[in-house]
Design a protein around this motif. Sequence first.
Motif, short mmCIF file in Angstrom:
data_model
loop_
_atom_site.label_atom_id
_atom_site.label_comp_id
_atom_site.label_asym_id
_atom_site.label_seq_id
_atom_site.Cartn_x
_atom_site.Cartn_y
_atom_site.Cartn_z
N PRO A 152 67.67 40.46 14.87
CA PRO A 152 67.43 40.87 16.33
C PRO A 152 67.50 42.23 16.40
O PRO A 152 68.39 42.71 15.89
N ALA A 153 66.76 43.03 17.05
CA ALA A 153 66.81 44.49 17.29
C ALA A 153 67.10 44.63 18.78
O ALA A 153 66.30 44.06 19.57
N THR A 154 68.15 45.17 19.21
CA THR A 154 68.81 45.49 20.47
C THR A 154 67.97 46.47 21.20
O THR A 154 67.41 47.18 20.52
N PHE A 155 68.06 46.67 22.62
CA PHE A 155 67.49 47.77 23.22
C PHE A 155 68.16 48.93 22.70
O PHE A 155 67.30 50.01 22.60
N ASN A 156 69.34 49.10 22.40
CA ASN A 156 70.02 50.35 21.96
C ASN A 156 69.31 50.68 20.53
O ASN A 156 68.83 51.96 20.24
N THR A 157 69.20 49.66 19.74
CA THR A 157 68.53 49.78 18.13
C THR A 157 67.13 50.38 18.32
O THR A 157 66.95 51.23 17.79
N VAL A 158 66.44 49.75 19.29
CA VAL A 158 64.90 49.81 19.32
C VAL A 158 64.98 51.45 19.67
O VAL A 158 64.05 52.46 19.25
N ASN A 159 65.71 52.02 20.58
CA ASN A 159 65.60 53.12 21.20
C ASN A 159 66.20 54.25 20.11
O ASN A 159 65.38 55.22 20.00
N ALA A 160 67.18 54.13 19.63
CA ALA A 160 67.49 54.95 18.67
C ALA A 160 66.84 55.13 17.63
O ALA A 160 66.51 56.08 17.01
N TRP A 161 66.28 53.93 16.96
CA TRP A 161 65.18 54.17 15.91
C TRP A 161 64.09 54.79 16.38
O TRP A 161 63.72 55.85 15.46
N ALA A 162 63.42 54.77 17.35
CA ALA A 162 62.04 55.39 17.84
C ALA A 162 62.70 56.87 18.02
O ALA A 162 61.76 57.73 17.73
N GLN A 208 62.70 47.03 31.78
CA GLN A 208 62.32 47.67 33.02
C GLN A 208 62.60 49.22 32.69
O GLN A 208 61.95 49.93 33.42
N HIS A 209 63.33 49.35 31.77
CA HIS A 209 63.79 51.05 31.65
C HIS A 209 62.60 51.55 30.72
O HIS A 209 62.03 50.82 29.76
N ARG A 210 62.06 52.47 31.31
CA ARG A 210 60.57 53.17 30.90
C ARG A 210 60.85 53.53 29.35
O ARG A 210 59.80 53.29 28.55
N GLN A 211 62.07 53.88 28.87
CA GLN A 211 61.99 54.15 27.45
C GLN A 211 62.08 53.10 26.46
O GLN A 211 61.48 53.45 25.19
N PHE A 212 62.02 51.89 26.78
CA PHE A 212 61.97 50.84 25.78
C PHE A 212 60.43 50.64 25.60
O PHE A 212 60.22 50.49 24.29
N GLU A 213 59.44 50.71 26.56
CA GLU A 213 58.20 50.59 26.16
C GLU A 213 57.79 51.79 25.30
O GLU A 213 56.93 51.60 24.34
N ARG A 214 58.24 52.87 25.77
CA ARG A 214 57.81 54.07 24.91
C ARG A 214 58.25 53.87 23.57
O ARG A 214 57.57 54.24 22.21
N SER A 215 59.34 53.39 23.24
CA SER A 215 59.94 53.18 21.74
C SER A 215 59.22 52.34 20.98
O SER A 215 58.86 52.36 19.90
N VAL A 216 58.92 51.09 21.65
CA VAL A 216 57.96 50.16 21.03
C VAL A 216 56.80 50.89 20.53
O VAL A 216 56.44 50.59 19.56
N GLY A 217 56.21 51.67 21.73
CA GLY A 217 54.96 52.17 21.38
C GLY A 217 54.99 53.16 19.87
O GLY A 217 54.04 53.40 19.06
N GLU A 218 56.16 53.97 19.91
CA GLU A 218 56.23 54.84 19.01
C GLU A 218 56.58 54.31 17.61
O GLU A 218 55.95 54.59 16.66
N LEU A 219 57.30 53.16 17.60
CA LEU A 219 57.51 52.45 16.37
C LEU A 219 56.12 51.92 16.01
O LEU A 219 55.76 51.89 14.81
N ARG A 220 55.19 51.15 16.65
CA ARG A 220 54.01 50.87 16.38
C ARG A 220 53.12 52.03 16.02
O ARG A 220 52.53 51.75 14.91
N ASP A 221 52.92 53.31 16.60
CA ASP A 221 52.33 54.26 16.02
C ASP A 221 52.67 54.89 14.88
O ASP A 221 52.11 55.41 14.06
N MET A 222 53.98 54.73 14.45
CA MET A 222 54.51 54.95 13.27
C MET A 222 54.29 53.98 12.12
O MET A 222 54.87 54.18 10.83
N GLY A 223 53.66 52.99 12.22
CA GLY A 223 53.35 51.88 11.20
C GLY A 223 54.27 50.61 11.37
O GLY A 223 54.26 49.90 10.42
#
Length: 182
Positions: free
Chosen positions: A83-93, A127-142
């Motif tokens: 599992p990738a947590t909120f913190n992990t997804v955001n840090a990675w992106a 609900q934190h806006r950064q999460f959706e941004r981070s998901v989008g960034e990761l998808r944009d990076m492949g």
Amino acid sequence: MTSRTLYLFGSAAPPVFDVAEVIADAQERGFDVCLGLTPTAARWLGDRLGRLAELTGHPVRSEYKLPGEPDVWPKADGIVFAPATFNTVNAWALGLTRDFVVGVVAEGIGKGIPTVTMPCVNAAYVQHRQFERSVGELRDMGVEVLYGEGGFAPNQPGRGEPKEFPWGLALDAAERIVRPVP
């Protein structure tokens, strides 16, 4: 047939306690598994780390190696981070690579290593806006992000069912994105 090497990475979310079963499933699918964990996940699994290393045949890693130390894992053919947590997804992106596993996946994007991640977050965090941004960034990076329809669906805080985490989806994706070994 030669095994494909899969780096299986996990963050500190309750489904990480089922990682031994996931390793066994990945091995049955023909993967040589190397397990990496965030420092907190490694602390959670502390008494199991030796058994997990025996199961994979590789040391479990949660920290960067020292300069000049040899690599102890074979090169990855693919990575699953779940599992990738909120913190992990955001840090990675955002490219914040304090944790070893986040550093590997961030660099893996540049190396072209096929990578899939499946977040494990509750409905309040998303609900934190950064999460959706981070998901989008990761998808944009492949990165294939298994979130939303066809992936992990957030639960209400405190209402998660770790045994219902869709691990099979992550391994199915790994089989799809990692090229077969000739």
